[in-house]
Motif scaffolding. Sequence first.
Motif, PDB file in Angstrom:
ATOM      1  N   THR A  19       0.809  -1.031  -0.115  1.00  0.00           N
ATOM      2  CA  THR A  19       0.025   0.025   0.055  1.00  0.00           C
ATOM      3  C   THR A  19       0.737   1.374  -0.094  1.00  0.00           C
ATOM      4  O   THR A  19       0.495   1.873  -0.581  1.00  0.00           O
ATOM      5  CB  THR A  19      -0.901   0.030   1.181  1.00  0.00           C
ATOM      6  OG1 THR A  19      -1.581  -1.381   1.285  1.00  0.00           O
ATOM      7  CG2 THR A  19      -1.875   1.220   1.223  1.00  0.00           C
ATOM      8  N   LYS A  23       1.258   4.025  -2.962  1.00  0.00           N
ATOM      9  CA  LYS A  23       0.857   5.273  -2.644  1.00  0.00           C
ATOM     10  C   LYS A  23       2.095   6.241  -2.877  1.00  0.00           C
ATOM     11  O   LYS A  23       2.144   7.625  -3.339  1.00  0.00           O
ATOM     12  CB  LYS A  23       0.528   5.714  -1.098  1.00  0.00           C
ATOM     13  CG  LYS A  23      -0.721   5.150  -0.559  1.00  0.00           C
ATOM     14  CD  LYS A  23      -1.060   5.551   0.833  1.00  0.00           C
ATOM     15  CE  LYS A  23      -2.345   5.092   1.186  1.00  0.00           C
ATOM     16  NZ  LYS A  23      -2.601   5.088   2.591  1.00  0.00           N
ATOM     17  N   TYR A  26       2.643   5.533  -7.523  1.00  0.00           N
ATOM     18  CA  TYR A  26       1.522   5.426  -8.275  1.00  0.00           C
ATOM     19  C   TYR A  26       1.748   6.398  -9.429  1.00  0.00           C
ATOM     20  O   TYR A  26       1.412   6.002 -10.483  1.00  0.00           O
ATOM     21  CB  TYR A  26       0.064   5.563  -7.693  1.00  0.00           C
ATOM     22  CG  TYR A  26      -0.255   7.039  -7.289  1.00  0.00           C
ATOM     23  CD1 TYR A  26       0.113   7.449  -6.435  1.00  0.00           C
ATOM     24  CD2 TYR A  26      -0.946   7.630  -8.351  1.00  0.00           C
ATOM     25  CE1 TYR A  26      -0.202   8.776  -5.941  1.00  0.00           C
ATOM     26  CE2 TYR A  26      -1.349   9.101  -7.973  1.00  0.00           C
ATOM     27  CZ  TYR A  26      -1.045   9.492  -6.980  1.00  0.00           C
ATOM     28  OH  TYR A  26      -1.372  10.830  -6.509  1.00  0.00           O
TER      29      TYR A  26
ATOM     30  N   GLU B  48      -8.496  10.592  -9.285  1.00  0.00           N
ATOM     31  CA  GLU B  48      -8.893   9.985  -8.156  1.00  0.00           C
ATOM     32  C   GLU B  48      -9.252   8.561  -8.196  1.00  0.00           C
ATOM     33  O   GLU B  48      -8.924   7.706  -7.347  1.00  0.00           O
ATOM     34  CB  GLU B  48      -9.599  10.882  -7.191  1.00  0.00           C
ATOM     35  CG  GLU B  48      -9.840  10.373  -5.880  1.00  0.00           C
ATOM     36  CD  GLU B  48      -8.729  10.411  -5.022  1.00  0.00           C
ATOM     37  OE1 GLU B  48      -7.478  10.988  -5.277  1.00  0.00           O
ATOM     38  OE2 GLU B  48      -8.848   9.826  -3.895  1.00  0.00           O
ATOM     39  N   GLN B  49     -10.306   8.380  -8.966  1.00  0.00           N
ATOM     40  CA  GLN B  49     -10.767   7.091  -9.178  1.00  0.00           C
ATOM     41  C   GLN B  49      -9.588   5.997  -9.540  1.00  0.00           C
ATOM     42  O   GLN B  49      -9.799   4.823  -9.093  1.00  0.00           O
ATOM     43  CB  GLN B  49     -11.912   7.306 -10.270  1.00  0.00           C
ATOM     44  CG  GLN B  49     -12.851   5.963 -10.340  1.00  0.00           C
ATOM     45  CD  GLN B  49     -13.775   5.984 -11.416  1.00  0.00           C
ATOM     46  OE1 GLN B  49     -14.076   7.367 -11.921  1.00  0.00           O
ATOM     47  NE2 GLN B  49     -14.486   4.941 -11.605  1.00  0.00           N
ATOM     48  N   TYR B  51      -6.481   6.202  -9.001  1.00  0.00           N
ATOM     49  CA  TYR B  51      -5.783   6.068  -7.769  1.00  0.00           C
ATOM     50  C   TYR B  51      -6.486   5.143  -6.850  1.00  0.00           C
ATOM     51  O   TYR B  51      -5.725   3.997  -6.344  1.00  0.00           O
ATOM     52  CB  TYR B  51      -5.261   7.298  -7.164  1.00  0.00           C
ATOM     53  CG  TYR B  51      -4.805   7.244  -5.814  1.00  0.00           C
ATOM     54  CD1 TYR B  51      -3.466   6.728  -5.627  1.00  0.00           C
ATOM     55  CD2 TYR B  51      -5.477   7.583  -4.700  1.00  0.00           C
ATOM     56  CE1 TYR B  51      -2.809   6.679  -4.502  1.00  0.00           C
ATOM     57  CE2 TYR B  51      -4.787   7.481  -3.360  1.00  0.00           C
ATOM     58  CZ  TYR B  51      -3.435   7.220  -3.189  1.00  0.00           C
ATOM     59  OH  TYR B  51      -2.990   7.114  -1.984  1.00  0.00           O
ATOM     60  N   GLN B  52      -7.757   5.416  -6.493  1.00  0.00           N
ATOM     61  CA  GLN B  52      -8.412   4.351  -5.337  1.00  0.00           C
ATOM     62  C   GLN B  52      -8.605   2.926  -6.037  1.00  0.00           C
ATOM     63  O   GLN B  52      -8.785   2.119  -5.130  1.00  0.00           O
ATOM     64  CB  GLN B  52      -9.707   5.186  -5.148  1.00  0.00           C
ATOM     65  CG  GLN B  52      -9.914   6.379  -4.450  1.00  0.00           C
ATOM     66  CD  GLN B  52      -9.261   6.125  -2.913  1.00  0.00           C
ATOM     67  OE1 GLN B  52      -9.176   4.935  -2.276  1.00  0.00           O
ATOM     68  NE2 GLN B  52      -8.512   7.174  -2.318  1.00  0.00           N
ATOM     69  N   ARG B  53      -8.561   2.776  -7.210  1.00  0.00           N
ATOM     70  CA  ARG B  53      -8.867   1.392  -7.825  1.00  0.00           C
ATOM     71  C   ARG B  53      -7.555   0.769  -7.560  1.00  0.00           C
ATOM     72  O   ARG B  53      -7.711  -0.536  -7.143  1.00  0.00           O
ATOM     73  CB  ARG B  53      -9.142   1.590  -9.280  1.00  0.00           C
ATOM     74  CG  ARG B  53      -9.676   0.269  -9.523  1.00  0.00           C
ATOM     75  CD  ARG B  53      -9.862   0.414 -11.307  1.00  0.00           C
ATOM     76  NE  ARG B  53      -9.984  -0.958 -11.865  1.00  0.00           N
ATOM     77  CZ  ARG B  53      -9.624  -1.153 -13.131  1.00  0.00           C
ATOM     78  NH1 ARG B  53      -9.566  -0.276 -14.093  1.00  0.00           N
ATOM     79  NH2 ARG B  53      -9.616  -2.376 -13.564  1.00  0.00           N
ATOM     80  N   LEU B  55      -5.765   0.938  -4.866  1.00  0.00           N
ATOM     81  CA  LEU B  55      -5.769   0.577  -3.311  1.00  0.00           C
ATOM     82  C   LEU B  55      -6.762  -0.466  -3.076  1.00  0.00           C
ATOM     83  O   LEU B  55      -6.582  -1.356  -2.422  1.00  0.00           O
ATOM     84  CB  LEU B  55      -5.944   1.633  -2.381  1.00  0.00           C
ATOM     85  CG  LEU B  55      -4.946   3.118  -2.265  1.00  0.00           C
ATOM     86  CD1 LEU B  55      -5.884   4.033  -1.732  1.00  0.00           C
ATOM     87  CD2 LEU B  55      -3.899   2.410  -1.899  1.00  0.00           C
ATOM     88  N   ASP B  56      -7.925  -0.358  -3.866  1.00  0.00           N
ATOM     89  CA  ASP B  56      -8.908  -1.630  -3.673  1.00  0.00           C
ATOM     90  C   ASP B  56      -8.385  -2.737  -4.155  1.00  0.00           C
ATOM     91  O   ASP B  56      -8.590  -3.486  -3.749  1.00  0.00           O
ATOM     92  CB  ASP B  56     -10.084  -1.021  -4.670  1.00  0.00           C
ATOM     93  CG  ASP B  56     -10.731   0.240  -3.993  1.00  0.00           C
ATOM     94  OD1 ASP B  56     -10.925   0.401  -2.858  1.00  0.00           O
ATOM     95  OD2 ASP B  56     -11.768   0.707  -4.967  1.00  0.00           O
ATOM     96  N   ARG B  59      -6.523  -4.306  -1.613  1.00  0.00           N
ATOM     97  CA  ARG B  59      -7.169  -4.821  -0.298  1.00  0.00           C
ATOM     98  C   ARG B  59      -7.955  -6.059  -0.608  1.00  0.00           C
ATOM     99  O   ARG B  59      -8.030  -6.985  -0.073  1.00  0.00           O
ATOM    100  CB  ARG B  59      -8.380  -3.655  -0.049  1.00  0.00           C
ATOM    101  CG  ARG B  59      -7.823  -2.498   1.003  1.00  0.00           C
ATOM    102  CD  ARG B  59      -8.918  -1.648   1.533  1.00  0.00           C
ATOM    103  NE  ARG B  59      -9.567  -0.847   0.515  1.00  0.00           N
ATOM    104  CZ  ARG B  59      -9.030   0.170   0.303  1.00  0.00           C
ATOM    105  NH1 ARG B  59      -8.227   0.726   0.880  1.00  0.00           N
ATOM    106  NH2 ARG B  59      -9.559   0.963  -0.852  1.00  0.00           N
TER     107      ARG B  59
END
Lengths: 185, 246
Positions: A19, A23, A26, B48-49, B51-53, B55-56, B59
């Motif tokens: 993670t 961060k 990316y 942002e979408q 980037y968040q993908r 992280l998802d 997880r």
Amino acid sequence: MLTYLLSTLDDPDDQAFLTQLYKDYYLLMFATAKKYLPNQADREDAVQASMEHLIHHAGKLRTMSHYALLSYLVTTVRNTCFNLITANVRKERHLAPLEDNPEMDRIVDESSIEDLLTTLHRQDVMALVWSQLSEEEQFLLKGKYVIGYSDAELAASLGCRPDSIRMKLTRVRRKAVTLAAQQED
Amino acid sequence: MTRREELYEACEDAIFALLMADFAEQEGRQLWERNQQLKRDPAFAVPEQSYQRGLDTIRRAYGAQRRSRIGRTAYGIACKVAIVALVLALMFTTAFAVSPTVQRGALSWLVRVTSVSADLSFVTPDEEIQLGSCSFPALPEGYTPTLQEATKFHVTLEAFSPENEMINMTVYFGNDTALSMDSQDADYIERVQINGHDGILIEKDGCWNIAYADLDQVAFVRLFCTGLSREEALSLIEQISIHSTE
């Protein structure tokens, strides 16, 4: 029983490590993908696929030095982009394979032994010759020595038979040594 | 491929592994600088979408790995438990096959657990046996019950030893009941008092045949056995008790 099962979970540090890696880098991953894929959705897919590869090799990544890790990261994204591009496009990007030449296919070339040993004294020798190698040749060297792909994985990416990888690598190494020797001259 | 060629290829491979490790370090430094530039570059931005993908993805992947690993571990434990159970079953089966003692013990246990009949059951022989309205004493060591029967008219417990010696204890109920005992050519006949009741003891051919009438319960109590001493036989019959049915 439950305690034992919980103890078998993955090391939570792996998830935290990846993670944080994502961060921090990316932007670099998306910038690398942008070089090869004009479409943002494709870039996103490439980065996701790259992350899945990295997740499966988290243990190995944690043992690497910081800079070697960045090279691994970008190489992974680049290779993933190549794999997403259609085979025809990829073929166009790569130089044509070296022609079959029995003389060149000989593993031991007495003159290249001296050149090979000479390259040991130059740590930056690959940086000097890197730009003179084709993308396929770069992919082979990085895939083999940085990522650690098996012959089968390399063959799948290049669309060739696994048993031809050994000879391709021999040719690339010999080319690199020859180029390095020319640099010395 | 000759030995020399193999050695050369291995040498070349090792040298290139070192060279590429150095190259990766050099390239990594440049990439780190490139990343710093990207962070400062306002023109380069990742949605942002997107980037968040990423992280998802991390997880989800670790969640799936956890579930998969727990499942595999649980399956592995279940397999090991099954193997242990199988080994125990095989050991038990072997012991059951070769040992009459184990056969009798297992049979008594199994039948007692699974039987739904009130009339016929098997019990372990080292404790007092309740049968119908009667209690029978614990059997001498080595004896196994082979028959337990409780009807309106009689209650019987019969057991055998590994040497085929027998104990039969029976209680007969009813006003009109008559009990006949074989005294012909008996070796020994004696009137005895058992639990305050008049009784008779007959020894014939190594067998003890003892009986008495329980006038309170209107029942005959009889013991027939082989291989026991007189005192042992008397002790057994003295311990037979009848519970009031009223």
